[in-house]
Design a protein around this motif. Structure first.
Motif, PDB file in Angstrom:
ATOM      1  N   ARG A 207      10.943  34.650  51.795  1.00  0.00           N
ATOM      2  CA  ARG A 207      12.018  34.819  52.590  1.00  0.00           C
ATOM      3  C   ARG A 207      13.169  35.484  51.749  1.00  0.00           C
ATOM      4  N   VAL A 208      13.776  36.451  52.064  1.00  0.00           N
ATOM      5  CA  VAL A 208      14.909  37.157  51.241  1.00  0.00           C
ATOM      6  C   VAL A 208      16.251  37.148  52.231  1.00  0.00           C
ATOM      7  N   PHE A 209      17.048  36.492  52.189  1.00  0.00           N
ATOM      8  CA  PHE A 209      18.368  36.413  52.657  1.00  0.00           C
ATOM      9  C   PHE A 209      18.153  36.535  54.237  1.00  0.00           C
ATOM     10  N   GLU A 210      19.208  36.908  55.088  1.00  0.00           N
ATOM     11  CA  GLU A 210      19.130  36.886  56.396  1.00  0.00           C
ATOM     12  C   GLU A 210      18.325  38.107  57.136  1.00  0.00           C
ATOM     13  N   GLU A 211      17.792  37.884  58.186  1.00  0.00           N
ATOM     14  CA  GLU A 211      16.980  38.899  58.867  1.00  0.00           C
ATOM     15  C   GLU A 211      18.037  39.836  59.361  1.00  0.00           C
ATOM     16  N   ARG A 212      17.440  41.367  59.335  1.00  0.00           N
ATOM     17  CA  ARG A 212      18.398  42.276  59.911  1.00  0.00           C
ATOM     18  C   ARG A 212      17.563  43.311  60.786  1.00  0.00           C
ATOM     19  N   CYS A 213      18.117  44.185  61.455  1.00  0.00           N
ATOM     20  CA  CYS A 213      17.591  45.012  62.577  1.00  0.00           C
ATOM     21  C   CYS A 213      17.271  46.149  61.776  1.00  0.00           C
ATOM     22  N   GLY A 214      16.208  46.721  62.222  1.00  0.00           N
ATOM     23  CA  GLY A 214      15.289  47.772  61.617  1.00  0.00           C
ATOM     24  C   GLY A 214      14.197  47.765  60.744  1.00  0.00           C
ATOM     25  N   THR A 215      14.141  46.282  60.437  1.00  0.00           N
ATOM     26  CA  THR A 215      12.792  46.091  59.559  1.00  0.00           C
ATOM     27  C   THR A 215      11.487  46.385  60.177  1.00  0.00           C
ATOM     28  N   GLY A 216      11.373  46.073  61.632  1.00  0.00           N
ATOM     29  CA  GLY A 216      10.142  46.398  62.374  1.00  0.00           C
ATOM     30  C   GLY A 216      10.006  47.732  62.471  1.00  0.00           C
ATOM     31  N   ASP A 217      11.047  48.519  62.626  1.00  0.00           N
ATOM     32  CA  ASP A 217      10.876  50.272  62.595  1.00  0.00           C
ATOM     33  C   ASP A 217      10.625  50.520  61.225  1.00  0.00           C
ATOM     34  N   LEU A 218      11.022  50.224  59.825  1.00  0.00           N
ATOM     35  CA  LEU A 218      10.364  50.484  58.596  1.00  0.00           C
ATOM     36  C   LEU A 218       8.788  50.222  58.569  1.00  0.00           C
ATOM     37  N   PHE A 219       8.457  48.938  59.302  1.00  0.00           N
ATOM     38  CA  PHE A 219       7.139  48.515  59.029  1.00  0.00           C
ATOM     39  C   PHE A 219       6.409  49.426  59.972  1.00  0.00           C
ATOM     40  N   ALA A 220       6.417  49.806  61.138  1.00  0.00           N
ATOM     41  CA  ALA A 220       5.903  50.798  61.744  1.00  0.00           C
ATOM     42  C   ALA A 220       5.723  52.010  61.601  1.00  0.00           C
ATOM     43  N   SER A 221       6.953  52.499  60.923  1.00  0.00           N
ATOM     44  CA  SER A 221       6.963  54.186  60.353  1.00  0.00           C
ATOM     45  C   SER A 221       5.992  54.108  59.055  1.00  0.00           C
ATOM     46  N   ILE A 222       5.935  53.029  58.197  1.00  0.00           N
ATOM     47  CA  ILE A 222       5.086  53.289  56.876  1.00  0.00           C
ATOM     48  C   ILE A 222       3.727  53.130  57.569  1.00  0.00           C
ATOM     49  N   ILE A 223       3.515  52.158  58.360  1.00  0.00           N
ATOM     50  CA  ILE A 223       1.988  52.053  58.816  1.00  0.00           C
ATOM     51  C   ILE A 223       1.596  53.202  59.461  1.00  0.00           C
ATOM     52  N   ALA A 224       2.271  54.002  60.412  1.00  0.00           N
ATOM     53  CA  ALA A 224       1.857  55.011  60.956  1.00  0.00           C
ATOM     54  C   ALA A 224       1.708  56.204  59.966  1.00  0.00           C
ATOM     55  N   ALA A 225       2.703  56.298  58.978  1.00  0.00           N
ATOM     56  CA  ALA A 225       2.486  57.463  58.115  1.00  0.00           C
ATOM     57  C   ALA A 225       1.331  57.295  57.135  1.00  0.00           C
ATOM     58  N   ASP A 226       1.106  56.407  56.863  1.00  0.00           N
ATOM     59  CA  ASP A 226      -0.063  55.916  55.955  1.00  0.00           C
ATOM     60  C   ASP A 226      -1.308  56.101  56.598  1.00  0.00           C
ATOM     61  N   ALA A 227      -1.462  55.724  57.902  1.00  0.00           N
ATOM     62  CA  ALA A 227      -2.778  55.748  58.757  1.00  0.00           C
ATOM     63  C   ALA A 227      -2.940  57.374  59.052  1.00  0.00           C
ATOM     64  N   VAL A 228      -1.936  58.079  59.335  1.00  0.00           N
ATOM     65  CA  VAL A 228      -2.165  59.488  59.319  1.00  0.00           C
ATOM     66  C   VAL A 228      -2.680  60.232  57.927  1.00  0.00           C
ATOM     67  N   ASN A 229      -2.115  59.822  56.915  1.00  0.00           N
ATOM     68  CA  ASN A 229      -2.263  60.239  55.407  1.00  0.00           C
ATOM     69  C   ASN A 229      -3.721  59.448  55.109  1.00  0.00           C
TER      70      ASN A 229
END
Length: 271
Positions: A207-229
């Motif tokens: 666990r690193v510091f406090e939670e922040r907005c946007g981490t779920g969007d980062l995660f889903a974007s990487i997963i989607a791009a990797d899947a297409v690639n």
């Protein structure tokens, strides 16, 4: 030919979330990101005030033009949807634009920390379950996984067997691959990954510091791009987890205010 992903989400001009995360991340991963804005905000709703323009009434004409032009997409990724009508529209979009080789990723952004968003009605929760059934990959956090499967939420003490049961139930709706994110485990945050017919895996990071907005969007974007690639699912999940942790560390180093999300721009070269 360069591949394309349609990214369905809101556009918040300030705060690093939604399309303002998906567009640069997917583009950096060598795919054309084609946004479908569900609403326009001056800044995300974590701020006390914001400008908001609901795009629901405009979406049919927007998407009809894409159909008229016979546009084709190698991937579709959806994020926050603010009404039952928007969920219906995304379901129709997937059915209209999906080809045999199109990868569909649904991030069912419904809530967190045991609470469902105030805008989510019972009807919307049921519609989201239906939307999940159209996905190849689904990336709920623990709260959303519980709500989608009817499992009571708790914030600690989850066993592998319980998480496997939840993930397996989600695949029974339709998706081949599931990642349940944000599972608290003491000093760790865990992500439980399951693919039909394969051994489930738990990926933990400190666990690193406090939670922040946007981490779920980062995660889903990487997963989607990797899947297409064509990147192997387990490798993709591990990479997304490592990248987000490094972004959190960089964000703390730069002393960025919590509401301004995660500083990922300086580390895109790692993807």
């Amino acid at each position: 030919m360069q591949k394309k992903i349609a990214a369905i989400n809101d556009l918040s001009g300030y705060g690093r979330c939604s399309l303002m995360v998906a567009i640069p991340v997917i583009s950096h991963m060598r795919l054309q990101c084609c946004p479908v804005p569900t609403s326009i905000l001056s800044n995300h709703t974590g701020y006390p005030e914001y400008f908001f323009d609901d795009y629901t009434e405009k979406l049919p004409a927007y998407l009809e033009m894409w159909k008229k032009l016979d546009l084709k997409f190698d991937g579709i990724v959806s994020g926050f949807l603010g009404s039952a009508r928007q969920i219906d529209m995304v379901e129709s979009f997937i059915r209209d634009f999906r080809r045999e080789d199109t990868v569909v990723v649904v991030d069912p952004v419904m809530g967190d920390h045991g609470s469902i968003s105030s805008v989510y009605t019972e009807e919307m929760c049921l519609l989201m379950r239906k939307l999940v059934s159209l996905a190849d990959i689904v990336t709920p956090n623990l709260t959303e996984g519980c709500r989608l499967t009817g499992v009571p939420y708790r914030d600690h003490g989850w066993t592998r067997k319980e998480l496997f049961g939840m993930a397996e139930r989600l695949t029974e709706y339709g998706p081949e691959k599931v990642v349940i994110t944000g599972i608290p485990q003491g000093e760790f945050i865990a992500n439980f990954m399951y693919e039909k017919g394969r051994e489930p895996r738990m990926i933990r990071t400190h666990r690193v510091f406090e939670e922040r907005c946007g981490t779920g969007d980062l995660f889903a974007s990487i997963i989607a791009a990797d899947a297409v690639n064509g990147v192997e699912f387990g490798q993709s999940v591990r990479r997304a987890c490592r990248f987000i942790k490094k972004c959190m560390i960089k964000t703390a180093e730069l002393q960025i205010e919590p509401k301004n999300g995660v500083c990922f721009e300086e580390l895109l070269h790692l993807l």
